[in-house]
Write an enzyme that holds these catalytic residues in place. Structure first.
Site, PDB file in Angstrom:
ATOM      1  N   GLY A 170      -5.898  -0.272   4.468  1.00 42.75           N
ATOM      2  CA  GLY A 170      -6.507   0.370   3.179  1.00 42.75           C
ATOM      3  C   GLY A 170      -7.475  -0.832   2.511  1.00 42.75           C
ATOM      4  N   THR A 172      -2.522  -6.773   1.177  1.00 45.71           N
ATOM      5  CA  THR A 172      -2.065  -5.405   0.863  1.00 45.71           C
ATOM      6  C   THR A 172      -1.775  -5.579  -0.584  1.00 45.71           C
ATOM      7  OG1 THR A 172      -0.361  -3.783   0.915  1.00 45.71           O
ATOM      8  CG2 THR A 172       0.266  -6.034   1.478  1.00 45.71           C
ATOM      9  N   ASP A 191       0.428  -3.694  -1.858  1.00 41.35           N
ATOM     10  CA  ASP A 191       1.778  -3.284  -1.807  1.00 41.35           C
ATOM     11  C   ASP A 191       2.513  -4.528  -1.978  1.00 41.35           C
ATOM     12  OD1 ASP A 191       0.904  -0.615  -1.611  1.00 41.35           O
ATOM     13  OD2 ASP A 191       1.325  -0.643   0.536  1.00 41.35           O
ATOM     14  N   ASP A 208       0.881  -4.984   7.366  1.00 42.46           N
ATOM     15  CA  ASP A 208       1.680  -5.060   8.405  1.00 42.46           C
ATOM     16  C   ASP A 208       1.157  -4.182   9.383  1.00 42.46           C
ATOM     17  OD1 ASP A 208       4.324  -4.861   9.326  1.00 42.46           O
ATOM     18  OD2 ASP A 208       4.677  -2.901   8.841  1.00 42.46           O
TER      19      ASP A 208
HETATM   20  O1  F6P Z   1      -0.993   0.335   1.545  1.00 43.18           O
HETATM   21  C1  F6P Z   1      -2.130   0.400   0.434  1.00 43.18           C
HETATM   22  C2  F6P Z   1      -1.912   2.009   0.027  1.00 43.18           C
HETATM   23  O2  F6P Z   1      -2.775   1.991  -1.063  1.00 43.18           O
HETATM   24  C3  F6P Z   1      -0.471   2.388  -0.409  1.00 43.18           C
HETATM   25  O3  F6P Z   1      -0.223   1.759  -1.655  1.00 43.18           O
HETATM   26  C4  F6P Z   1      -0.924   3.828  -0.621  1.00 43.18           C
HETATM   27  O4  F6P Z   1       0.575   4.568  -0.525  1.00 43.18           O
HETATM   28  C5  F6P Z   1      -1.927   3.920   0.540  1.00 43.18           C
HETATM   29  O5  F6P Z   1      -2.505   2.721   0.820  1.00 43.18           O
HETATM   30  C6  F6P Z   1      -2.967   5.063   0.347  1.00 43.18           C
HETATM   31  O6  F6P Z   1      -3.623   5.078   1.311  1.00 43.18           O
HETATM   32  P1  F6P Z   1      -4.974   5.987   1.749  1.00 43.18           P
HETATM   33  O7  F6P Z   1      -5.885   5.276   1.192  1.00 43.18           O
HETATM   34  O8  F6P Z   1      -4.910   6.286   3.018  1.00 43.18           O
HETATM   35  O9  F6P Z   1      -4.737   7.428   0.835  1.00 43.18           O
END
Ligand code: F6P
Length: 349
Positions: A10, A125, A127, A103
């Protein structure tokens, strides 16, 4: 040396500062820098591999996202994926790689290193769940966005005598909810690591209604809320790294419905979503990211391929990628207990 740089997983704010750090340090050592477009996909023929020029990094420090593009493509899940990645690196004369990611990206980096290619990882991240480092690119900006959103919603909650339920990203980690929620004065925070029962949330909302007539709750997208009607762990769409889209659980909406139904207090939901991944990077996200980018180049020169540039106590230290991959740093029950004392006391008590 010819150094490749990619961003995987992401996007978030601060990635461009890290790319800038890599480029400036490399150029100061007379290295060449090659940008790899769209993360690992760029090494599998689905993104450009191109020499980065000075003009490419001008002014990018303030921009969110990544100038290189990103993807959740995972070479490990593609037949012959690593061979293809290695062939692309070789064909472009790239001798060392800097992979900026979470990760999954760091896990792929560890495997590529096992196959004999020099890779240095940089932690990223929103997260904030990578182990062995006190800094992950993007978390500080995202936590500030959460806090600011809560600040804004406090006014509406108070004016309309409502409970505002805010859904926060973070996947299986509650850091973004805990840090952003506490700073933004959430009067209740629910996270994945410490299960709560819906009865507790409803009782809390009822009490808030009596004492303050309004409330703002931060609910992590992966929060464990027991006792609610309907499935709590519905399987949503899965990304290329195999992660279920936790936003599809709709946990904040289901909590809000339950609160309104059982207390009669008007309740509204705000899903912050990808807003948390954008915006001007904070000073912290810019500064540390640049340092980590520069350190990654030094690691490649210093025989420290196979490591992540971890940030610990204001210092950058190498941590083997193999130690990072597959592990999560999560909110402990002790931290949650500490934070709970602030529920309902900031800013309105
Ligand atoms: O890992 C980062 C994150 O933003 C998470 O918090 C979330 O669950 C996920 O990516 C969302 O992913 P995407 O951008 O693929 O919808």
């Amino acid at each position: 040396m010819r150094i490749g740089v990619l961003t995987g997983g992401g996007d978030c704010s601060g990635l461009n500062a890290a790319i800038l750090g890599v480029a400036q340090r490399a150029w100061s050592l007379q290295d060449e820098v090659y940008g790899i477009g769209r993360g690992w996909a760029g090494l599998m023929g689905e993104g450009e591999v191109f020499p980065l020029a000075k003009e490419d990094v001008v002014g990018i420090i303030t921009q969110s996202g990544t100038i290189l593009g990103t993807s959740r493509t995972n070479p490990a899940k593609i037949e012959g994926g690593f061979d293809q990645a290695l062939a692309t690196l070789k064909r472009n004369g790239i001798e060392g790689l800097v992979a900026i990611g979470g990760d999954d990206t760091l896990g792929v980096s560890a495997k590529l290193h096992e196959r004999g290619f020099d890779v240095v990882g940089i932690p990223k991240t929103i997260d904030n769940d990578l182990p062995c480092t006190e800094f992950c690119i993007g978390f500080d900006t995202a936590a500030n966005i959460v806090a600011e959103a809560l600040d804004r919603l406090q006014g509406t909650a108070r004016s309309h005598a409502r409970i505002m339920v805010v859904e926060v990203m973070g996947r299986e980690a509650g850091w973004l909810s805990i840090v952003g929620g506490t700073a933004g004065g959430a009067d209740f925070i629910a996270i994945p690591e410490v299960p709560v029962h819906i009865d507790e949330l409803v009782a809390h909302a009822e009490q808030r209604g009596k004492t303050h007539r309004f409330g703002v709750m931060a609910i992590a997208e992966g929060a464990e809320v027991d006792g609610m009607e309907g499935p709590t762990d519905e399987q949503g769409a899965v990304d290329a790294f195999g992660h279920v889209r936790l936003a599809d659980r709709g946990v904040a909406q289901r909590v809000a419905d339950e609160i309104e139904r059982r207390t009669g207090i008007e309740t509204r939901v705000t899903v912050l979503g990808h807003v948390q991944r954008g915006g001007t990077p904070t000073v912290h996200d810019r500064y540390v990211s640049m340092l980590l980018g520069a350190a990654a180049v030094d690691y490649l020169h210093g025989g420290l391929g196979g490591n992540m540039t971890a940030y610990k106590g204001q210092e950058i230290v190498p941590v083997p990628l193999a130690e990072v991959a597959g592990k999560n740093s999560l909110v402990t029950p002790e931290i949650y207990a500490t934070v709970r004392q602030f529920f309902g006391t900031v800013p309105a008590s």
